[in-house]
Design an enzyme around this catalytic site. Sequence first.
Site, PDB file in Angstrom:
ATOM      1  N   HIS A   4      -6.820  -5.850  -1.258  1.00  0.00           N
ATOM      2  CA  HIS A   4      -5.730  -4.894  -1.169  1.00  0.00           C
ATOM      3  C   HIS A   4      -4.605  -5.509  -0.349  1.00  0.00           C
ATOM      4  O   HIS A   4      -4.785  -5.844   0.812  1.00  0.00           O
ATOM      5  CB  HIS A   4      -6.250  -3.623  -0.491  1.00  0.00           C
ATOM      6  N   ASP A  49      -8.120  -4.170  -7.157  1.00  0.00           N
ATOM      7  CA  ASP A  49      -7.774  -3.485  -5.912  1.00  0.00           C
ATOM      8  C   ASP A  49      -8.436  -2.103  -5.931  1.00  0.00           C
ATOM      9  O   ASP A  49      -8.338  -1.374  -6.916  1.00  0.00           O
ATOM     10  CB  ASP A  49      -6.253  -3.348  -5.832  1.00  0.00           C
ATOM     11  N   SER A 105       0.836  -1.188   0.000  1.00  0.00           N
ATOM     12  CA  SER A 105       0.000   0.000   0.000  1.00  0.00           C
ATOM     13  C   SER A 105       0.885   1.257   0.000  1.00  0.00           C
ATOM     14  O   SER A 105       1.771   1.381  -0.844  1.00  0.00           O
ATOM     15  CB  SER A 105      -0.944  -0.067   1.199  1.00  0.00           C
TER      16      SER A 105
END
Length: 527
Positions: free
Chosen positions: A465, A436, A216
């Site tokens: 994710h 995602d 991320s």
Amino acid sequence: MKRLVVLASAASLGLGSLAAAPLVAQAATAKTPAVSWGACSNETIAFYESVFGVTAQCGNLQVPLDHRNPNGKKITIALSRVQHTGTAAQYKGALVVNPGGPGGTGVDFGVRVAGQSSAALKAAYDFIGFDPRGVGDSVPALTCDADYFKPVRPDYVPRSKAEEAAWLKRSAAYAKACGQKWGWMLSHMKTTDAVHDIDAIRAALGQKKLNYYGASYGTALGSVYATLFPTKVGRMVLDSNVRPSGEWYDDNIDQDYAFDRNAQLFFAWVAKYDSTYHVGTTTAAVRKFFYDTRAALRKAPAQGIVGPDEYDDTFLVAGYRQSAAIWGELASALSAYKAGDDGPLVGAFSDFAETTDDNGYAVYNAVQCTDAAWPKSWTKWHNDSVKVYNKAPFMTWGNTWYNAPCFFWPATSGKPVDVKSTKGLPGILLFQATLDAATPFGGGLEMHRRFKGSSLVIEDGGKTHGIVHRGNAPIDAYFDAYLLNGTLPASTVHVPALPDPVPPAAAAAARTRTAGAPVATDLIGRR
């Protein structure tokens, strides 16, 4: 970047101090102190130790507040370590990991990654987690308004200029509170500051090269490190990539569309299992019930706790991760509410969204508001929000408000690093799921273009994710092969996503997760 915007006269609040000179890449010197390790007191770490059967140590590292002034004021970075289990011959060094955010805690994430890794990786690496500056167990830990998320908040979706102005005033007050408490630190919270901290961690661990796994927002940290310190990179894995050219305003708009798409996929799943949940037999019917429920909560919050904002925040998790437990709990909450029981909805809010600590949010703003310039006209924010909301209502206004403090932020923004391959950088490994929502697919493609010699593993149809250690064996095999042997796959490879989940056996129960499990920390970052 998450989810969570306003109108009226905001220009009256100043934006604070002048920007400092840009940080240049300067490797940490040999004077960087070693870390003294001891017992951990973090409850989430204790949970992961018990679940995965690993043992963690914790420590602290002092770093300069301003890396341009290494002998000036110091702050403290909290670290965790799970030591390798293999022989000296098997040992490959430290693997520094970060879960994202900005604002995500990493000391616990390091323990989780160690616990979920294969025996071969456990034998080869020390796993190092860290709370970035301002976060969690690091000192100081930023907090600006502990009551900011206290329910019930004003509806994210404004129905009048007055309602929008009220949220604008609220956002301005939050930014002002941050400036009053942390003005001395806010100009030193950029991604580049954290990247120099990472290099100090590398040096303190006695590592000539940085081995790194970031998910991320952790991919932003990794890509900036790779650009500024190319000759210091050992093996680097970036999972669920932030689009560098979108930082940060445009990236949030990308999210709005992607989360709305994933919400529709969740509604379709609930409809598919109508025999279990009894919410609606079509995607359209489930969607209608979802938004009808939101409207009802505006008038009468569930148990005086879950209004429309809290409802939005609760269901946001459906866009982050496709799992039987999460989707099942959310679907069960809708089902129970339809039957007249709002208890499961309040329980889901407690599991997925409730917070009494704004530390993560304070750091989120402190980083993103100063990493890059934000539009200076509220008219643009407003018009973009209206335009996107008309097509993708699921999280648009909530996301706008989540970022609105940046319109008032009391520290001057800088210019994002132009991440790209530079001389001396080895090949890196990228992972990206096509569906995602938090870091949409285009981010992985762009990162792959920018880093020549990188390999991109694409999970086709993946809705989660952060895809490493999510049960997809081929993905984890690529992860292991690279970290163990330096083996990169072809430039681009495709892996099928796991099948859609089926309702848990106890789907009718109000809550389906394991008691005590830290659900929120399992989501990997805000981005």
